[in-house]
Design a protein around this motif. Structure first.
Motif, PDB file in Angstrom:
ATOM      1  N   PHE A 217       3.585 -24.197   9.957  1.00 56.31           N
ATOM      2  CA  PHE A 217       4.805 -23.940  11.225  1.00 56.31           C
ATOM      3  C   PHE A 217       4.789 -24.563  12.297  1.00 56.31           C
ATOM      4  CE2 PHE A 217       5.248 -21.473   7.965  1.00 56.31           C
ATOM      5  CZ  PHE A 217       6.375 -20.633   7.780  1.00 56.31           C
ATOM      6  N   THR A 218       3.054 -24.559  12.269  1.00 59.40           N
ATOM      7  CA  THR A 218       1.968 -25.061  13.852  1.00 59.40           C
ATOM      8  C   THR A 218       2.671 -27.146  13.889  1.00 59.40           C
ATOM      9  OG1 THR A 218       1.166 -24.010  14.141  1.00 59.40           O
ATOM     10  CG2 THR A 218       0.541 -25.521  15.372  1.00 59.40           C
ATOM     11  N   MET A 219       2.463 -27.230  12.687  1.00 55.63           N
ATOM     12  CA  MET A 219       3.106 -28.909  12.792  1.00 55.63           C
ATOM     13  C   MET A 219       4.416 -29.476  12.796  1.00 55.63           C
ATOM     14  SD  MET A 219       2.812 -31.552   9.200  1.00 55.63           S
ATOM     15  CE  MET A 219       0.614 -31.529   9.358  1.00 55.63           C
TER      16      MET A 219
ATOM     17  N   ARG B 233      -4.948 -22.768  17.138  1.00 54.14           N
ATOM     18  CA  ARG B 233      -6.240 -21.697  15.779  1.00 54.14           C
ATOM     19  C   ARG B 233      -6.857 -21.285  16.710  1.00 54.14           C
ATOM     20  NH1 ARG B 233      -8.392 -27.560  13.508  1.00 54.14           N
ATOM     21  NH2 ARG B 233      -8.691 -27.266  15.407  1.00 54.14           N
ATOM     22  N   ASP B 234      -7.583 -22.052  17.515  1.00 55.58           N
ATOM     23  CA  ASP B 234      -9.245 -21.194  18.238  1.00 55.58           C
ATOM     24  C   ASP B 234      -8.313 -19.656  18.665  1.00 55.58           C
ATOM     25  OD1 ASP B 234     -10.090 -23.698  17.578  1.00 55.58           O
ATOM     26  OD2 ASP B 234      -9.815 -25.031  19.727  1.00 55.58           O
ATOM     27  N   LEU B 235      -7.273 -19.811  19.089  1.00 59.63           N
ATOM     28  CA  LEU B 235      -6.910 -18.880  19.298  1.00 59.63           C
ATOM     29  C   LEU B 235      -7.009 -17.682  18.714  1.00 59.63           C
ATOM     30  CD1 LEU B 235      -5.775 -16.689  21.386  1.00 59.63           C
ATOM     31  CD2 LEU B 235      -3.477 -17.396  21.354  1.00 59.63           C
ATOM     32  N   ILE B 236      -6.227 -17.862  16.886  1.00 63.79           N
ATOM     33  CA  ILE B 236      -6.082 -16.617  16.429  1.00 63.79           C
ATOM     34  C   ILE B 236      -7.435 -16.747  15.049  1.00 63.79           C
ATOM     35  CG2 ILE B 236      -6.216 -16.988  13.923  1.00 63.79           C
ATOM     36  CD1 ILE B 236      -3.060 -18.824  13.893  1.00 63.79           C
ATOM     37  N   GLU B 237      -8.741 -17.617  15.560  1.00 72.73           N
ATOM     38  CA  GLU B 237     -10.098 -17.776  15.611  1.00 72.73           C
ATOM     39  C   GLU B 237     -11.098 -16.920  16.250  1.00 72.73           C
ATOM     40  OE1 GLU B 237     -11.315 -21.418  13.498  1.00 72.73           O
ATOM     41  OE2 GLU B 237      -9.951 -20.996  11.985  1.00 72.73           O
TER      42      GLU B 237
ATOM     43  N   ALA C 285       0.237 -38.288  21.651  1.00 75.32           N
ATOM     44  CA  ALA C 285       1.377 -39.311  22.480  1.00 75.32           C
ATOM     45  C   ALA C 285       0.850 -40.071  21.301  1.00 75.32           C
ATOM     46  CB  ALA C 285       1.066 -39.352  23.602  1.00 75.32           C
ATOM     47  N   THR C 286       0.223 -41.017  20.960  1.00 74.79           N
ATOM     48  CA  THR C 286      -0.221 -41.607  20.077  1.00 74.79           C
ATOM     49  C   THR C 286      -1.305 -41.770  18.461  1.00 74.79           C
ATOM     50  OG1 THR C 286      -0.429 -43.124  21.645  1.00 74.79           O
ATOM     51  CG2 THR C 286      -1.350 -44.016  19.160  1.00 74.79           C
ATOM     52  N   THR C 287      -0.975 -40.761  17.422  1.00 79.86           N
ATOM     53  CA  THR C 287      -1.765 -40.979  16.156  1.00 79.86           C
ATOM     54  C   THR C 287      -1.435 -40.906  14.778  1.00 79.86           C
ATOM     55  OG1 THR C 287      -2.512 -38.888  15.695  1.00 79.86           O
ATOM     56  CG2 THR C 287      -0.006 -38.796  16.051  1.00 79.86           C
ATOM     57  N   VAL C 288      -1.663 -40.346  14.050  1.00 80.05           N
ATOM     58  CA  VAL C 288      -1.392 -41.335  12.307  1.00 80.05           C
ATOM     59  C   VAL C 288      -1.199 -39.886  11.517  1.00 80.05           C
ATOM     60  CG1 VAL C 288      -2.123 -42.976  12.883  1.00 80.05           C
ATOM     61  CG2 VAL C 288      -3.938 -41.921  12.104  1.00 80.05           C
ATOM     62  N   GLU C 289      -0.732 -39.841  10.258  1.00 84.39           N
ATOM     63  CA  GLU C 289      -0.561 -39.019   9.481  1.00 84.39           C
ATOM     64  C   GLU C 289      -1.315 -38.535   9.319  1.00 84.39           C
ATOM     65  OE1 GLU C 289       2.432 -39.357   6.752  1.00 84.39           O
ATOM     66  OE2 GLU C 289       3.838 -39.887   8.059  1.00 84.39           O
TER      67      GLU C 289
ATOM     68  N   ILE D 200      -6.379 -32.114  10.864  1.00 90.20           N
ATOM     69  CA  ILE D 200      -6.224 -31.080  11.666  1.00 90.20           C
ATOM     70  C   ILE D 200      -5.450 -29.489  12.151  1.00 90.20           C
ATOM     71  CG2 ILE D 200      -5.436 -30.586  13.958  1.00 90.20           C
ATOM     72  CD1 ILE D 200      -5.843 -33.100  14.748  1.00 90.20           C
ATOM     73  N   PHE D 201      -4.195 -29.933  10.928  1.00 86.63           N
ATOM     74  CA  PHE D 201      -3.016 -28.710  10.343  1.00 86.63           C
ATOM     75  C   PHE D 201      -4.088 -28.294   8.890  1.00 86.63           C
ATOM     76  CE2 PHE D 201      -0.851 -30.610  13.451  1.00 86.63           C
ATOM     77  CZ  PHE D 201      -0.146 -29.712  14.592  1.00 86.63           C
ATOM     78  N   SER D 202      -4.735 -28.905   8.046  1.00 90.94           N
ATOM     79  CA  SER D 202      -4.774 -27.741   6.848  1.00 90.94           C
ATOM     80  C   SER D 202      -5.818 -27.157   7.405  1.00 90.94           C
ATOM     81  CB  SER D 202      -5.752 -29.154   6.021  1.00 90.94           C
ATOM     82  OG  SER D 202      -6.692 -29.996   6.929  1.00 90.94           O
ATOM     83  N   SER D 203      -6.441 -27.019   8.442  1.00 93.82           N
ATOM     84  CA  SER D 203      -6.977 -26.058   8.542  1.00 93.82           C
ATOM     85  C   SER D 203      -7.126 -24.647   8.997  1.00 93.82           C
ATOM     86  CB  SER D 203      -8.764 -26.940   9.383  1.00 93.82           C
ATOM     87  OG  SER D 203      -8.334 -26.661  11.067  1.00 93.82           O
ATOM     88  N   PHE D 204      -5.041 -24.773   9.737  1.00 92.43           N
ATOM     89  CA  PHE D 204      -4.991 -23.244   9.857  1.00 92.43           C
ATOM     90  C   PHE D 204      -4.434 -23.006   8.627  1.00 92.43           C
ATOM     91  CE2 PHE D 204      -4.017 -25.946  13.391  1.00 92.43           C
ATOM     92  CZ  PHE D 204      -3.194 -24.983  14.356  1.00 92.43           C
ATOM     93  N   CYS D 205      -4.174 -20.709   9.333  1.00 93.29           N
ATOM     94  CA  CYS D 205      -3.773 -20.411   7.782  1.00 93.29           C
ATOM     95  C   CYS D 205      -2.117 -20.484   7.571  1.00 93.29           C
ATOM     96  CB  CYS D 205      -3.831 -18.885   8.856  1.00 93.29           C
ATOM     97  SG  CYS D 205      -2.956 -18.788   9.657  1.00 93.29           S
TER      98      CYS D 205
END
Length: 495
Positions: free
Chosen positions: A114-116, A133-137, A477-481, A487-492
């Protein structure tokens, strides 16, 4: 970048509770929700809660009464249509509700998806997404406040002027190269160097705030050490504000590690009460002493507790000599409510370089000494010859609480010397951000050296583009998959 797939997941924590929420996001979110929920007042209206009934598709029997809310894209968390179904927090009902959504065309959401989607649809930049994620944890209110400010884009706002300055500088240099024959005005070497120095100074301060930001985000560990019956467990209980460790007048009561977490100045601190260190013939106590030195090696800070109502002992000196080379060290002269045998002059003398390097002191660490015989060889630090940082001394009474507030303040001072480097919201709390800032500073340093050497603008531009690319990667702004996946795999799931 709307996705063709509609995802679904339980967005509340596992277990039973008063309320449980199932969330759907995607172009078919409304259709799927209406297919599994019988609405009392169809159709769904954006941002309006509607009463509904979840019925078993096979038997038609009602399973739960729910409230359905539609958040219409692009003005939603993900930028897509989101439907949230709030029912009673029964894991069985919520799980079955998700199954029904999947049978009607939804797909089970991946962790953090969802966040992604919020990031991919431009609702959040990457620093804001990571702050979710930091806020949740977060475990303390201070952590939550800092994460909330990061979610509002504090770090991105801090970086924005530097990125714009880089873009402006690059544009001027490019124009000078492309239209040199037209006398296009280009900044002087002095102006270029001054601009780069300003950027490097501010970004350097920001990168330096990571030392404190990491501690705020991750917390720290504090090992409480001392010989038996000096009041370690009592002080441990005082710092926790609860009776967690057993306290008796019998030396050696604590034979194993006792660990609990407390918030000190908004920072989570894992306090470890250790077994008293002494020569022990009891096998259980020997194991406890070995665990003590393992905890010492694993901790961020060490608190050596002394009995202020007694004179220095050889055990105290041996512990002090073994602990000082390991880094930051606090000394708590405990039992200040009793008549003192120790005083400031005694403590200052024992901490002086002359005392540490004395022949008698070195001899006390010989082959038969306590320090050598009780510390495992693999973790035994070097003795007096190793460099040692100054120790901070606090006089305390675990019985009355005197000095405990000062002790907490000293813990923060030693753990986070850079805590005043930047105001809240502009701290770097993420290792990825810090590494990218360091790399960007390196590129800017190369550019500054090139400007000082009057290198051709085309070569200077290579370093400026590198620095801009690295700053862009922080915000996404500049990133890769591959980076996004990590990054997002560590979310719940459900977030």
């Amino acid at each position: 970048m709307p996705s063709e797939e509609t995802i679904a997941a339980i967005s509340t924590p596992p277990g039973r509770g008063g309320i449980g929420v199932v969330r759907l996001s995607g172009s078919r979110a409304v259709d799927i929700a209406c297919a599994v929920i019988y609405l009392s007042k169809p159709p769904l209206e954006p941002r309006r809660a509607t009463l509904g009934h979840f019925r078993d598709p096979e038997s038609g029997r009602e399973l739960d009464e729910v409230v359905v809310t539609l958040f219409q894209g692009p003005h939603s968390y993900t930028g897509e249509d989101i439907v949230e179904i709030s029912g009673h927090g029964s894991p069985v009902i919520l799980g079955y509700l998700v199954e029904c959504c999947l049978e009607r065309g939804a797909r089970a959401a991946e962790p953090g998806e969802f966040t992604m989607r919020a990031f991919l649809n431009g609702r959040l930049d990457l620093t804001q997404a990571e702050a979710v994620r930091d806020l949740i944890e977060s475990r303390t209110l201070y952590q939550a406040r800092l994460a909330a400010e990061q979610m509002e884009g504090a770090l991105s706002t801090r970086l924005k002027p530097h990125k714009q300055a880089l873009v402006d500088l690059i544009a001027r240099l490019e124009a000078g190269i492309d239209f040199g024959e037209d006398d296009v005005s280009v900044s002087s070497w002095e102006e270029i160097t001054a601009s780069l120095d300003t950027m490097r100074a501010d970004l350097g301060r920001l990168a330096g705030s990571y030392e404190y930001g990491r501690i705020v985000r991750e917390g720290l560990s504090l090992a409480i050490i001392g010989r038996p019956n000096v009041g370690k467990s009592s002080l441990f209980n005082r710092l926790l504000n609860e009776e967690r460790a057993i306290v008796t007048a019998t030396p050696g009561t604590t034979r194993d590690l006792v660990a609990e977490s407390a918030a000190i100045g908004g920072i989570p601190v894992r306090l470890v009460d250790t077994a008293g260190v002494r020569e022990a013939s009891d096998e259980v106590e020997q194991i406890g002493v070995r665990k003590t030195f393992q905890a010492i090696a694993d901790s961020d800070l060490r608190l050596l507790v002394l009995d202020g109502s007694e004179d220095w002992t050889q055990e105290d000196r041996r512990l002090l000599d073994r602990l000082r080379p390991l880094g930051a060290l606090l000394l708590a002269c405990n039992k200040a409510d009793l008549p003192r045998r120790l005083n400031e002059a005694d403590v200052a003398h024992e901490l002086s370089p002359d005392a540490l390097l004395s022949a008698d002191r070195a001899a006390s660490l010989g082959p038969a000494g306590l320090a050598v015989s009780t510390i495992p060889a693999a973790s035994a630090p070097a003795a007096v010859a190793a460099p040692a940082v100054p120790a901070t001394v606090v006089w305390t009474s675990a019985l009355t609480g005197a000095g405990v507030a000062e002790l907490k303040a000293r813990i923060l001072e030693l753990a986070a010397p850079a805590r005043d480097l930047a105001p809240e919201g502009t701290l770097v709390t993420n290792l990825r951000h810090q590494q990218l800032l360091r790399e960007s500073l390196t590129a800017l340093g190369r550019a500054s050296e090139a400007a000082g050497a009057r290198v051709h603008h085309e070569m200077l531009l290579l370093d400026l583009y590198d620095a801009l690319h690295l700053l862009d990667t922080i915000t996404g702004a500049t990133t890769v998959e591959d980076v996004l996946g990590v990054i997002f795999s560590s979310f719940c799931v459900g977030k």
